[in-house]
Enzyme design. Structure first.
Site, PDB file in Angstrom:
ATOM      1  N   GLY A  88      -8.760  -8.184   0.041  1.00 34.79           N
ATOM      2  CA  GLY A  88      -8.466  -8.228   1.470  1.00 34.79           C
ATOM      3  C   GLY A  88      -8.698  -9.579   2.120  1.00 34.79           C
ATOM      4  O   GLY A  88      -8.721  -9.696   3.339  1.00 34.79           O
ATOM      5  N   SER A 112      -5.931  -9.272  -3.328  1.00 34.05           N
ATOM      6  CA  SER A 112      -4.922 -10.113  -2.664  1.00 34.05           C
ATOM      7  C   SER A 112      -3.660 -10.329  -3.497  1.00 34.05           C
ATOM      8  O   SER A 112      -3.080 -11.413  -3.477  1.00 34.05           O
ATOM      9  CB  SER A 112      -5.543 -11.449  -2.235  1.00 34.05           C
ATOM     10  OG  SER A 112      -6.546 -11.215  -1.270  1.00 34.05           O
ATOM     11  N   HIS A 158     -14.487   2.008  -6.804  1.00 32.95           N
ATOM     12  CA  HIS A 158     -13.973   0.913  -5.970  1.00 32.95           C
ATOM     13  C   HIS A 158     -15.143   0.230  -5.242  1.00 32.95           C
ATOM     14  O   HIS A 158     -16.059   0.896  -4.776  1.00 32.95           O
ATOM     15  CB  HIS A 158     -12.946   1.443  -4.964  1.00 32.95           C
ATOM     16  CG  HIS A 158     -12.177   0.335  -4.314  1.00 32.95           C
ATOM     17  ND1 HIS A 158     -12.709  -0.419  -3.292  1.00 32.95           N
ATOM     18  CD2 HIS A 158     -10.954  -0.184  -4.564  1.00 32.95           C
ATOM     19  CE1 HIS A 158     -11.823  -1.353  -2.948  1.00 32.95           C
ATOM     20  NE2 HIS A 158     -10.748  -1.224  -3.712  1.00 32.95           N
ATOM     21  N   GLU A 172     -11.357  -6.115 -10.061  1.00 30.11           N
ATOM     22  CA  GLU A 172     -11.101  -6.580  -8.698  1.00 30.11           C
ATOM     23  C   GLU A 172     -12.287  -7.385  -8.187  1.00 30.11           C
ATOM     24  O   GLU A 172     -13.280  -6.814  -7.713  1.00 30.11           O
ATOM     25  CB  GLU A 172     -10.912  -5.383  -7.763  1.00 30.11           C
ATOM     26  CG  GLU A 172      -9.788  -4.455  -8.157  1.00 30.11           C
ATOM     27  CD  GLU A 172      -9.360  -3.594  -6.975  1.00 30.11           C
ATOM     28  OE1 GLU A 172      -8.250  -3.792  -6.494  1.00 30.11           O
ATOM     29  OE2 GLU A 172     -10.171  -2.766  -6.530  1.00 30.11           O
ATOM     30  N   ASN A 206      -3.069   1.234  -3.139  1.00 27.93           N
ATOM     31  CA  ASN A 206      -4.249   1.870  -2.555  1.00 27.93           C
ATOM     32  C   ASN A 206      -4.179   1.699  -1.036  1.00 27.93           C
ATOM     33  O   ASN A 206      -4.401   0.605  -0.533  1.00 27.93           O
ATOM     34  CB  ASN A 206      -5.501   1.199  -3.146  1.00 27.93           C
ATOM     35  CG  ASN A 206      -6.789   1.719  -2.523  1.00 27.93           C
ATOM     36  OD1 ASN A 206      -6.783   2.711  -1.799  1.00 27.93           O
ATOM     37  ND2 ASN A 206      -7.895   1.037  -2.810  1.00 27.93           N
ATOM     38  N   PHE A 207      -3.872   2.796  -0.339  1.00 28.65           N
ATOM     39  CA  PHE A 207      -3.713   2.705   1.123  1.00 28.65           C
ATOM     40  C   PHE A 207      -5.052   2.584   1.845  1.00 28.65           C
ATOM     41  O   PHE A 207      -5.086   2.249   3.022  1.00 28.65           O
ATOM     42  CB  PHE A 207      -2.986   3.951   1.657  1.00 28.65           C
ATOM     43  CG  PHE A 207      -1.512   4.014   1.347  1.00 28.65           C
ATOM     44  CD1 PHE A 207      -0.885   3.046   0.581  1.00 28.65           C
ATOM     45  CD2 PHE A 207      -0.730   5.057   1.852  1.00 28.65           C
ATOM     46  CE1 PHE A 207       0.485   3.120   0.310  1.00 28.65           C
ATOM     47  CE2 PHE A 207       0.633   5.135   1.594  1.00 28.65           C
ATOM     48  CZ  PHE A 207       1.239   4.172   0.823  1.00 28.65           C
ATOM     49  N   LYS A 208      -6.148   2.963   1.164  1.00 28.15           N
ATOM     50  CA  LYS A 208      -7.477   2.983   1.812  1.00 28.15           C
ATOM     51  C   LYS A 208      -7.395   3.862   3.070  1.00 28.15           C
ATOM     52  O   LYS A 208      -6.742   4.896   3.030  1.00 28.15           O
ATOM     53  CB  LYS A 208      -7.949   1.557   2.102  1.00 28.15           C
ATOM     54  CG  LYS A 208      -7.873   0.675   0.852  1.00 28.15           C
ATOM     55  CD  LYS A 208      -8.463  -0.676   1.027  1.00 28.15           C
ATOM     56  CE  LYS A 208      -8.331  -1.453  -0.280  1.00 28.15           C
ATOM     57  NZ  LYS A 208      -8.942  -2.775  -0.218  1.00 28.15           N
ATOM     58  N   GLU A 265     -15.459  -0.946  -2.373  1.00 25.24           N
ATOM     59  CA  GLU A 265     -15.725  -0.505  -0.995  1.00 25.24           C
ATOM     60  C   GLU A 265     -16.576   0.758  -0.986  1.00 25.24           C
ATOM     61  O   GLU A 265     -17.420   0.945  -0.114  1.00 25.24           O
ATOM     62  CB  GLU A 265     -14.395  -0.304  -0.245  1.00 25.24           C
ATOM     63  CG  GLU A 265     -13.797  -1.656   0.135  1.00 25.24           C
ATOM     64  CD  GLU A 265     -12.291  -1.655   0.272  1.00 25.24           C
ATOM     65  OE1 GLU A 265     -11.667  -0.587   0.341  1.00 25.24           O
ATOM     66  OE2 GLU A 265     -11.729  -2.775   0.308  1.00 25.24           O
TER      67      GLU A 265
HETATM   68  P1  PGA Z   1      -6.162  -6.068  -1.396  1.00 31.53           P
HETATM   69  O1  PGA Z   1      -7.049  -4.825  -1.903  1.00 31.53           O
HETATM   70  O2  PGA Z   1      -4.867  -6.025  -2.128  1.00 31.53           O
HETATM   71  O3  PGA Z   1      -5.996  -5.817   0.090  1.00 31.53           O
HETATM   72  O4  PGA Z   1      -6.937  -7.298  -1.668  1.00 31.53           O
HETATM   73  C1  PGA Z   1      -7.076  -4.491  -3.261  1.00 31.53           C
HETATM   74  C2  PGA Z   1      -7.962  -3.298  -3.505  1.00 31.53           C
HETATM   75  O5  PGA Z   1      -9.021  -3.187  -2.889  1.00 31.53           O
HETATM   76  O6  PGA Z   1      -7.626  -2.436  -4.321  1.00 31.53           O
END
Ligand code: PGA
Length: 230
Positions: free
Chosen positions: A163, A194, A88, A157, A6-8, A90
Protein backbone atom coordinates in the site's frame (compact mmCIF):
# COMPACT_ATOMS: atom_id res chain seq x y z
CA UNK A 1 0.67 -17.40 -13.41
CA UNK A 2 -1.57 -16.77 -10.43
CA UNK A 3 -3.29 -13.40 -10.02
CA UNK A 4 -5.02 -12.76 -6.72
CA UNK A 5 -7.06 -9.67 -5.85
CA UNK A 6 -7.37 -8.77 -2.18
CA UNK A 7 -10.08 -6.14 -1.72
CA UNK A 8 -9.42 -5.82 2.04
CA UNK A 9 -12.12 -3.53 3.54
CA UNK A 10 -13.07 -2.09 0.16
CA UNK A 11 -16.06 -2.60 -2.12
CA UNK A 12 -19.61 -3.41 -1.12
CA UNK A 13 -21.74 -6.38 -2.09
CA UNK A 14 -23.25 -4.31 -4.90
CA UNK A 15 -19.95 -2.96 -6.24
CA UNK A 16 -18.36 -6.43 -6.02
CA UNK A 17 -21.17 -7.79 -8.17
CA UNK A 18 -20.58 -5.08 -10.79
CA UNK A 19 -16.81 -5.61 -10.60
CA UNK A 20 -17.10 -9.34 -11.11
CA UNK A 21 -19.49 -8.97 -13.99
CA UNK A 22 -17.07 -6.56 -15.64
CA UNK A 23 -14.08 -8.83 -14.89
CA UNK A 24 -15.87 -11.89 -16.23
CA UNK A 25 -16.26 -10.17 -19.59
CA UNK A 26 -12.68 -8.86 -19.63
CA UNK A 27 -11.18 -12.22 -18.65
CA UNK A 28 -12.57 -13.95 -21.72
CA UNK A 29 -9.28 -12.95 -23.33
CA UNK A 30 -7.13 -14.43 -20.57
CA UNK A 31 -4.68 -17.28 -21.02
CA UNK A 32 -6.53 -20.41 -19.79
CA UNK A 33 -3.41 -21.45 -17.89
CA UNK A 34 -3.53 -18.38 -15.66
CA UNK A 35 -5.47 -18.65 -12.43
CA UNK A 36 -7.39 -15.78 -10.87
CA UNK A 37 -8.56 -15.44 -7.26
CA UNK A 38 -10.79 -12.74 -5.82
CA UNK A 39 -10.95 -12.06 -2.09
CA UNK A 40 -13.91 -9.70 -1.57
CA UNK A 41 -15.07 -8.54 1.85
CA UNK A 42 -17.13 -11.16 3.73
CA UNK A 43 -20.38 -9.32 3.05
CA UNK A 44 -19.85 -9.89 -0.69
CA UNK A 45 -19.12 -13.64 -0.58
CA UNK A 46 -21.45 -15.42 -2.97
CA UNK A 47 -21.60 -17.73 -5.98
CA UNK A 48 -20.43 -15.77 -9.03
CA UNK A 49 -20.07 -16.87 -12.60
CA UNK A 50 -16.64 -16.63 -14.20
CA UNK A 51 -13.19 -18.10 -14.69
CA UNK A 52 -11.89 -17.29 -11.20
CA UNK A 53 -12.08 -18.55 -7.65
CA UNK A 54 -13.67 -16.62 -4.82
CA UNK A 55 -11.88 -16.90 -1.50
CA UNK A 56 -12.29 -15.46 1.96
CA UNK A 57 -9.86 -12.92 3.41
CA UNK A 58 -10.28 -14.45 6.83
CA UNK A 59 -12.41 -16.78 8.93
CA UNK A 60 -12.49 -18.14 12.45
CA UNK A 61 -11.17 -21.70 12.84
CA UNK A 62 -14.52 -23.23 13.85
CA UNK A 63 -17.57 -24.65 12.14
CA UNK A 64 -19.82 -22.28 14.04
CA UNK A 65 -20.23 -21.17 17.63
CA UNK A 66 -19.99 -18.22 19.99
CA UNK A 67 -17.35 -16.09 18.22
CA UNK A 68 -18.97 -12.68 17.96
CA UNK A 69 -18.20 -10.87 14.76
CA UNK A 70 -16.49 -13.81 13.07
CA UNK A 71 -17.54 -16.15 10.30
CA UNK A 72 -16.82 -19.89 10.33
CA UNK A 73 -17.05 -22.88 8.04
CA UNK A 74 -20.83 -23.01 8.08
CA UNK A 75 -21.06 -19.50 6.63
CA UNK A 76 -18.36 -20.23 4.03
CA UNK A 77 -19.92 -23.55 3.00
CA UNK A 78 -23.09 -21.72 2.00
CA UNK A 79 -21.12 -20.17 -0.87
CA UNK A 80 -18.84 -23.16 -1.50
CA UNK A 81 -15.79 -21.15 -0.44
CA UNK A 82 -12.73 -23.41 -0.28
CA UNK A 83 -9.92 -20.86 -0.40
CA UNK A 84 -8.60 -18.64 2.38
CA UNK A 85 -5.89 -16.04 2.97
CA UNK A 86 -4.00 -16.69 6.20
CA UNK A 87 -1.23 -14.69 7.88
CA UNK A 88 -1.68 -11.38 6.07
CA UNK A 89 0.50 -8.74 7.74
CA UNK A 90 -2.51 -6.50 8.36
CA UNK A 91 -4.14 -9.23 10.43
CA UNK A 92 -0.90 -10.00 12.22
CA UNK A 93 -0.44 -6.31 12.99
CA UNK A 94 -3.92 -4.77 13.50
CA UNK A 95 -5.75 -7.84 14.74
CA UNK A 96 -2.81 -9.04 16.84
CA UNK A 97 -2.70 -12.46 15.21
CA UNK A 98 0.34 -14.15 16.69
CA UNK A 99 2.28 -16.86 14.86
CA UNK A 100 0.62 -19.37 17.19
CA UNK A 101 -2.88 -18.18 16.23
CA UNK A 102 -1.98 -18.07 12.56
CA UNK A 103 -0.65 -21.64 12.74
CA UNK A 104 -3.79 -22.81 14.53
CA UNK A 105 -5.94 -21.27 11.81
CA UNK A 106 -3.74 -22.86 9.15
CA UNK A 107 -4.09 -26.35 10.68
CA UNK A 108 -7.85 -26.01 10.95
CA UNK A 109 -8.35 -24.99 7.32
CA UNK A 110 -5.79 -27.51 6.14
CA UNK A 111 -7.77 -30.27 7.86
CA UNK A 112 -10.84 -28.96 6.01
CA UNK A 113 -9.04 -29.26 2.67
CA UNK A 114 -8.93 -25.53 1.97
CA UNK A 115 -6.57 -24.04 -0.53
CA UNK A 116 -4.47 -21.68 1.59
CA UNK A 117 -2.67 -18.57 0.41
CA UNK A 118 -0.28 -18.13 3.29
CA UNK A 119 1.26 -14.66 3.64
CA UNK A 120 4.64 -13.80 5.07
CA UNK A 121 6.64 -10.58 5.02
CA UNK A 122 9.17 -8.55 6.95
CA UNK A 123 8.92 -4.99 8.32
CA UNK A 124 11.29 -2.28 7.13
CA UNK A 125 13.57 -2.42 10.17
CA UNK A 126 14.31 -6.07 9.43
CA UNK A 127 14.93 -5.40 5.71
CA UNK A 128 17.40 -2.70 6.74
CA UNK A 129 19.38 -5.24 8.78
CA UNK A 130 20.21 -7.18 5.63
CA UNK A 131 19.31 -10.34 3.78
CA UNK A 132 20.20 -12.81 6.52
CA UNK A 133 17.93 -11.06 9.01
CA UNK A 134 15.15 -10.99 6.42
CA UNK A 135 15.37 -14.73 5.77
CA UNK A 136 15.52 -15.53 9.46
CA UNK A 137 12.40 -13.44 10.03
CA UNK A 138 10.53 -14.94 7.09
CA UNK A 139 11.40 -18.52 8.01
CA UNK A 140 10.14 -17.93 11.55
CA UNK A 141 6.73 -17.21 9.99
CA UNK A 142 6.60 -20.89 9.00
CA UNK A 143 6.64 -22.00 12.64
CA UNK A 144 3.78 -24.46 13.10
CA UNK A 145 2.94 -24.37 9.38
CA UNK A 146 2.89 -27.58 7.33
CA UNK A 147 4.96 -26.56 4.32
CA UNK A 148 4.25 -29.96 2.77
CA UNK A 149 0.52 -29.21 2.46
CA UNK A 150 -0.37 -29.83 -1.18
CA UNK A 151 -2.89 -26.98 -1.37
CA UNK A 152 -0.46 -24.37 -0.08
CA UNK A 153 0.42 -21.23 -2.01
CA UNK A 154 2.84 -18.84 -0.31
CA UNK A 155 2.69 -15.05 -0.77
CA UNK A 156 5.79 -13.04 0.05
CA UNK A 157 4.73 -9.48 0.86
CA UNK A 158 7.31 -7.15 2.37
CA UNK A 159 5.29 -4.97 4.77
CA UNK A 160 7.07 -1.79 3.69
CA UNK A 161 5.89 -2.37 0.12
CA UNK A 162 2.21 -2.93 0.96
CA UNK A 163 0.00 0.00 0.00
CA UNK A 164 2.97 2.34 -0.20
CA UNK A 165 3.33 2.55 -3.96
CA UNK A 166 6.91 1.39 -3.56
CA UNK A 167 7.36 -2.24 -4.57
CA UNK A 168 10.49 -4.20 -3.73
CA UNK A 169 13.21 -4.03 -6.39
CA UNK A 170 13.69 -6.80 -8.93
CA UNK A 171 16.86 -7.81 -7.11
CA UNK A 172 15.16 -7.92 -3.69
CA UNK A 173 12.28 -10.00 -5.04
CA UNK A 174 14.57 -12.28 -6.98
CA UNK A 175 16.97 -12.98 -4.08
CA UNK A 176 14.18 -13.48 -1.55
CA UNK A 177 12.13 -15.73 -3.82
CA UNK A 178 15.14 -17.86 -4.69
CA UNK A 179 15.85 -18.49 -1.00
CA UNK A 180 12.19 -18.98 -0.12
CA UNK A 181 11.59 -21.44 -2.93
CA UNK A 182 14.22 -23.73 -1.44
CA UNK A 183 12.60 -23.49 1.99
CA UNK A 184 9.09 -24.26 0.75
CA UNK A 185 10.12 -27.10 -1.55
CA UNK A 186 9.07 -25.26 -4.67
CA UNK A 187 5.45 -24.52 -3.68
CA UNK A 188 3.84 -21.74 -5.76
CA UNK A 189 5.20 -18.41 -4.53
CA UNK A 190 3.46 -15.09 -5.11
CA UNK A 191 4.87 -11.63 -4.67
CA UNK A 192 2.73 -8.86 -3.16
CA UNK A 193 3.34 -5.21 -2.34
CA UNK A 194 2.44 -2.32 -4.67
CA UNK A 195 2.01 -4.53 -7.72
CA UNK A 196 0.33 -2.46 -10.45
CA UNK A 197 -0.06 -2.31 -14.22
CA UNK A 198 3.17 -0.30 -14.48
CA UNK A 199 5.36 -2.99 -12.88
CA UNK A 200 3.46 -6.24 -13.50
CA UNK A 201 5.47 -7.39 -16.50
CA UNK A 202 8.77 -6.83 -14.76
CA UNK A 203 7.62 -8.64 -11.60
CA UNK A 204 6.08 -11.71 -13.23
CA UNK A 205 9.15 -12.23 -15.36
CA UNK A 206 11.39 -12.68 -12.30
CA UNK A 207 12.50 -16.30 -11.80
CA UNK A 208 10.77 -17.81 -8.77
CA UNK A 209 7.68 -15.57 -9.04
CA UNK A 210 4.62 -17.70 -9.77
CA UNK A 211 2.12 -14.90 -9.49
CA UNK A 212 1.03 -11.83 -7.58
CA UNK A 213 -1.24 -10.83 -4.70
CA UNK A 214 -2.62 -7.38 -5.42
CA UNK A 215 -4.40 -4.95 -3.08
CA UNK A 216 -4.87 -1.33 -4.20
CA UNK A 217 -4.42 -1.93 -7.93
CA UNK A 218 -6.96 -4.78 -7.87
CA UNK A 219 -9.83 -2.56 -6.73
CA UNK A 220 -10.56 -1.45 -10.25
CA UNK A 221 -11.58 -4.29 -12.59
CA UNK A 222 -9.92 -2.50 -15.51
CA UNK A 223 -6.57 -2.22 -13.77
CA UNK A 224 -6.72 -5.78 -12.40
CA UNK A 225 -7.67 -7.33 -15.74
CA UNK A 226 -4.94 -5.29 -17.43
CA UNK A 227 -2.46 -7.08 -15.16
CA UNK A 228 -3.93 -10.52 -15.78
CA UNK A 229 -3.83 -9.94 -19.53
CA UNK A 230 -0.37 -8.34 -19.54
P1 PGA B 1 -1.01 -3.51 -2.19
O1 PGA B 1 -1.45 -4.64 -1.14
O2 PGA B 1 -1.10 -4.11 -3.55
O3 PGA B 1 -2.03 -2.40 -1.99
O4 PGA B 1 0.36 -3.09 -1.84
C1 PGA B 1 -1.02 -5.96 -1.30
C2 PGA B 1 -1.55 -6.84 -0.20
O5 PGA B 1 -1.61 -6.42 0.95
O6 PGA B 1 -1.93 -7.99 -0.46
Amino acid sequence: MIFAANFKTNHTRKSTELYIHDLHVKLRAKNPEDTVYIFPPSTALDHYEGDFTIGTQNAYPAHNGAYTGEIGLEQLDEFDIKTILIGHSERREYMDETQEKVAEKFSFFQAEGYEIIYCIGEPLEIREKGFEAVMQYLLSQFDGIDIGYEKLIVAYEPIWAIGTGRSATVEEISDTHRALKKAISDKPLLYGGSVKPANIKEIISIAGVDGVLVGSASLDAGSFSEMVLA
